[in-house]
Design a protein around this motif. Structure first.
Motif, PDB file in Angstrom:
ATOM      1  N   GLY A   1      -5.225   0.515  -7.277  1.00 25.32           N
ATOM      2  CA  GLY A   1      -6.116  -0.895  -6.811  1.00 25.32           C
ATOM      3  C   GLY A   1      -6.473  -1.247  -8.228  1.00 25.32           C
ATOM      4  O   GLY A   1      -6.110  -0.870  -9.356  1.00 25.32           O
TER       5      GLY A   1
ATOM      6  N   SER B   1       0.926  -1.212   0.047  1.00 24.16           N
ATOM      7  CA  SER B   1      -0.015   0.171  -0.013  1.00 24.16           C
ATOM      8  C   SER B   1       0.805   1.330   0.031  1.00 24.16           C
ATOM      9  O   SER B   1       0.330   2.369   0.413  1.00 24.16           O
TER      10      SER B   1
ATOM     11  N   PRO C   1      -8.357  -2.088  -3.096  1.00 28.08           N
ATOM     12  CA  PRO C   1      -7.247  -1.029  -3.085  1.00 28.08           C
ATOM     13  C   PRO C   1      -5.910  -2.125  -2.927  1.00 28.08           C
ATOM     14  O   PRO C   1      -6.069  -3.157  -2.371  1.00 28.08           O
TER      15      PRO C   1
END
Length: 281
Positions: free
Chosen positions: A265, A5, A278
């Motif tokens: 994502g 992330s 995501p």
């Protein structure tokens, strides 16, 4: 931070960083074509609760060349926005090093950050790339009363924001390769010249889709839900579905201006529609 992330990605030889401009305060009243109860169920927030919409820009390094996708809302929009410059500086990049501005469209939360409080260009060395239809709609001709009051205000703002770039605005067309590995994808609806940018390098791809969605969990489940900010709601709806179809079919990773930061994502097909997943989730 969970690695996947992270705000930095490689796309072949290109490096892309998500650069936050902050958050825009909204509430569910900006959604149309949706019952309030359903909106509450999909978002988990009350009808009049404030929702913070992320505003993401994206920095791309192509060799020694820096490009920035959108410029954020600028300082005039209050303390929650206008953070692009400080976040670029955290990455060690000065505004004068940005050589190309790739605009998805000219709404204020994407373009007001082009200028400072005095109306001077924040990016003195940058060429500003804008779809020809987007330029025609916001910048050409008189501001007439045939458009909504909101659009009239936004036209005035777009003219202020682009004014110092005068001779450095390049009007581009759909499917034009504007830089090595960077191709324009026309996504009209949200605005007449709304543009996505497809990055391709070393067999990898990333699709910067601008404002295809604002409320990810609502609009992937219900692509027919539009926003009051859409210049043409019907066209925006059709383009959203078409874009989801393409992204699913081609397995594209997307990057969105209003997806939860860092905004990378994929879209997956569900029994009754789509879902946004995501990266790292």
């Amino acid at each position: 931070m969970h690695h996947s992330s992270s705000a930095e990605r490689q796309v072949g030889d290109l490096t892309v960083w998500a650069v936050s401009d902050g958050h825009l305060a909204a509430d569910l009243s900006v959604l149309s074509n949706l019952e309030p109860e359903e909106a509450g169920r999909l978002t988990g927030v009350g009808r009049f609760d404030q929702v913070l919409l992320p505003v993401n820009t994206f920095l791309i390094r192509l060799g020694s060349h820096f490009a920035l996708v959108d410029a954020g809302a600028g300082r005039a929009a209050g303390p929650a926005l206008g953070k692009v410059i400080e976040n670029l500086e955290r990455l060690g990049v000065r505004p004068s090093e940005i050589r190309t501005l790739l605009m998805t469209h000219l709404h204020p939360d994407h373009s007001n950050g082009l200028v400072d409080q005095d109306g001077h260009a924040v990016y003195p060395e940058a060429e500003l790339l804008l779809h020809a239809r987007e330029a025609e709609f916001w910048l050409d001709g008189a501001i007439n009363r045939s458009v909504s009051e909101r659009t009239q205000r936004n036209m005035a703002a777009a003219r202020r924001a682009t004014a110092p770039y005068g001779g450095r605005i390049r009007r581009i067309e759909d499917a034009e390769q504007v830089l090595p590995g960077v191709t324009a994808v026309a996504l009209p609806g949200h605005t007449p010249g709304h543009t996505g940018w497809l990055l391709q390098s070393g067999g990898e791809r990333l699709f910067l889709w601008g404002d295809i969605v604002h409320f990810a969990n609502v609009q992937t489940a219900r692509p027919e839900v539009s926003l009051v900010f859409d210049v043409d709601q019907a066209a925006a709806r059709a383009m959203r579905t078409e874009t989801f179809e393409r992204v699913v079919r081609e397995g594209l990773t997307v990057a969105g201006a209003h997806l939860p930061f860092p905004g990378f994502g994929t879209v997956v097909r569900e029994a009754d529609g789509y879902r946004y997943r995501p990266d790292g989730a």
